[in-house]
Design a protein around this motif. Structure first.
Motif, PDB file in Angstrom:
ATOM      1  N   SER A  34       0.872  -1.170   0.000  1.00 24.83           N
ATOM      2  CA  SER A  34       0.000   0.000   0.000  1.00 24.83           C
ATOM      3  C   SER A  34       0.907   1.217   0.000  1.00 24.83           C
ATOM      4  CB  SER A  34      -0.890   0.009   1.247  1.00 24.83           C
ATOM      5  OG  SER A  34      -1.480   1.290   1.378  1.00 24.83           O
ATOM      6  N   LEU A  35       0.845   1.997  -1.053  1.00 21.31           N
ATOM      7  CA  LEU A  35       1.714   3.171  -1.141  1.00 21.31           C
ATOM      8  C   LEU A  35       1.323   4.220  -0.108  1.00 21.31           C
ATOM      9  CD1 LEU A  35       2.010   3.445  -5.015  1.00 21.31           C
ATOM     10  CD2 LEU A  35       3.468   2.219  -3.415  1.00 21.31           C
ATOM     11  N   GLU A  36       0.044   4.270   0.243  1.00 22.76           N
ATOM     12  CA  GLU A  36      -0.405   5.245   1.237  1.00 22.76           C
ATOM     13  C   GLU A  36      -0.026   4.824   2.653  1.00 22.76           C
ATOM     14  OE1 GLU A  36      -4.542   5.404   0.230  1.00 22.76           O
ATOM     15  OE2 GLU A  36      -4.250   7.189  -0.999  1.00 22.76           O
ATOM     16  N   ALA A  37      -0.223   3.538   2.972  1.00 26.12           N
ATOM     17  CA  ALA A  37       0.025   3.065   4.331  1.00 26.12           C
ATOM     18  C   ALA A  37       1.448   2.576   4.542  1.00 26.12           C
ATOM     19  CB  ALA A  37      -0.962   1.950   4.681  1.00 26.12           C
TER      20      ALA A  37
ATOM     21  N   PHE B 292       5.526  12.684  -5.858  1.00 21.71           N
ATOM     22  CA  PHE B 292       4.727  12.112  -4.768  1.00 21.71           C
ATOM     23  C   PHE B 292       5.541  12.084  -3.475  1.00 21.71           C
ATOM     24  CE2 PHE B 292       3.333  10.242  -8.771  1.00 21.71           C
ATOM     25  CZ  PHE B 292       1.960  10.448  -8.736  1.00 21.71           C
TER      26      PHE B 292
ATOM     27  N   ALA C 191       4.901  12.675  -0.399  1.00 15.48           N
ATOM     28  CA  ALA C 191       4.274  12.085   0.787  1.00 15.48           C
ATOM     29  C   ALA C 191       4.395  10.560   0.793  1.00 15.48           C
ATOM     30  CB  ALA C 191       2.798  12.482   0.858  1.00 15.48           C
ATOM     31  N   TRP C 192       4.451   9.943  -0.365  1.00 16.61           N
ATOM     32  CA  TRP C 192       4.552   8.487  -0.445  1.00 16.61           C
ATOM     33  C   TRP C 192       5.996   8.013  -0.568  1.00 16.61           C
ATOM     34  CZ3 TRP C 192       0.511   7.613  -4.886  1.00 16.61           C
ATOM     35  CH2 TRP C 192      -0.765   7.877  -4.401  1.00 16.61           C
TER      36      TRP C 192
ATOM     37  N   ARG D 101       7.728   5.739   1.923  1.00 18.28           N
ATOM     38  CA  ARG D 101       7.044   4.476   2.244  1.00 18.28           C
ATOM     39  C   ARG D 101       7.125   3.435   1.133  1.00 18.28           C
ATOM     40  NH1 ARG D 101       3.061   8.263   4.528  1.00 18.28           N
ATOM     41  NH2 ARG D 101       2.003   8.238   2.522  1.00 18.28           N
TER      42      ARG D 101
ATOM     43  N   SER E 179     -11.677   5.614  -7.628  1.00 19.61           N
ATOM     44  CA  SER E 179     -10.519   6.209  -6.953  1.00 19.61           C
ATOM     45  C   SER E 179      -9.375   6.232  -7.953  1.00 19.61           C
ATOM     46  CB  SER E 179     -10.122   5.383  -5.740  1.00 19.61           C
ATOM     47  OG  SER E 179      -8.846   5.770  -5.277  1.00 19.61           O
TER      48      SER E 179
ATOM     49  N   ARG F  96      -6.425   6.142  -7.410  1.00 24.55           N
ATOM     50  CA  ARG F  96      -5.377   5.225  -6.951  1.00 24.55           C
ATOM     51  C   ARG F  96      -5.459   3.876  -7.662  1.00 24.55           C
ATOM     52  NH1 ARG F  96      -1.810   4.913  -5.499  1.00 24.55           N
ATOM     53  NH2 ARG F  96      -1.751   3.596  -3.689  1.00 24.55           N
TER      54      ARG F  96
END
Length: 160
Positions: free
Chosen positions: A56-59, A108, A110-111, A114, A140, A142
């Motif tokens: 998960s790129l966000e998490a 990106f 913010a990602w 991660r 989405s 995403r």
């Protein structure tokens, strides 16, 4: 002899750039095929190209891929159901982009920390709008973005 050295120097300096361009073109073509499979109602094509894990790129967490993950992924279409959608409409509204690690970090941030990058990984962004006011086709955005990893004979999705 000087001419041969000049040719050799040219090749040494330019082959990595040509290789990178070739890899980005392959990633863009593969990403477009993944997106088209959504419109062709062939979600299994996407799921069949998952790596052993999906990040998960966000998490920033990984989940092992098994048959249940593939089934859950294909259970619901990523495309909006409230409007008529087609791949032709996608091409009118989106222009896919491919990012290497350095470009990804800029686009990106913010990602970036991660993402579990490995050498040669590329990020396909199939949700990049062609222009302001574009028609959104995905539930989405995403779901049109993939972290891709080269294997011996193919590209695999290793992150969303």
């Amino acid at each position: 002899m000087v001419r041969q050295l000049a040719i050799l120097l040219f090749l040494v300096l330019h082959i990595p750039a040509l290789w990178a361009q070739d890899q980005q073109a392959a990633a863009k073509a593969f990403g477009r095929t993944l997106i088209q499979s959504y419109f062709d109602h062939n979600c299994s094509y996407v799921a069949d190209h998952f790596g052993d894990q999906l990040y998960s790129l966000e998490a920033g967490v990984a989940r092992p891929v098994d048959d249940q993950v593939r089934r859950l992924f294909c259970k619901d279409s990523p495309l909006r159901g409230d409007i008529a959608v087609s791949f032709a409409l996608y091409e009118q509204n989106y222009v896919p982009k491919v990012y290497d690690k350095a470009a990804f970090k800029k686009a990106f941030p913010a990602w970036a920390a991660r993402v579990p990058w490995k050498k040669g990984d590329l990020f396909f962004d199939g949700s990049h709008p062609r222009a302001a006011g574009h028609t959104r086709l995905f539930k989405s955005e995403r779901q049109a973005q993939f972290l891709l990893r080269r294997q011996v004979d193919c590209l695999l999705i290793v992150g969303f």
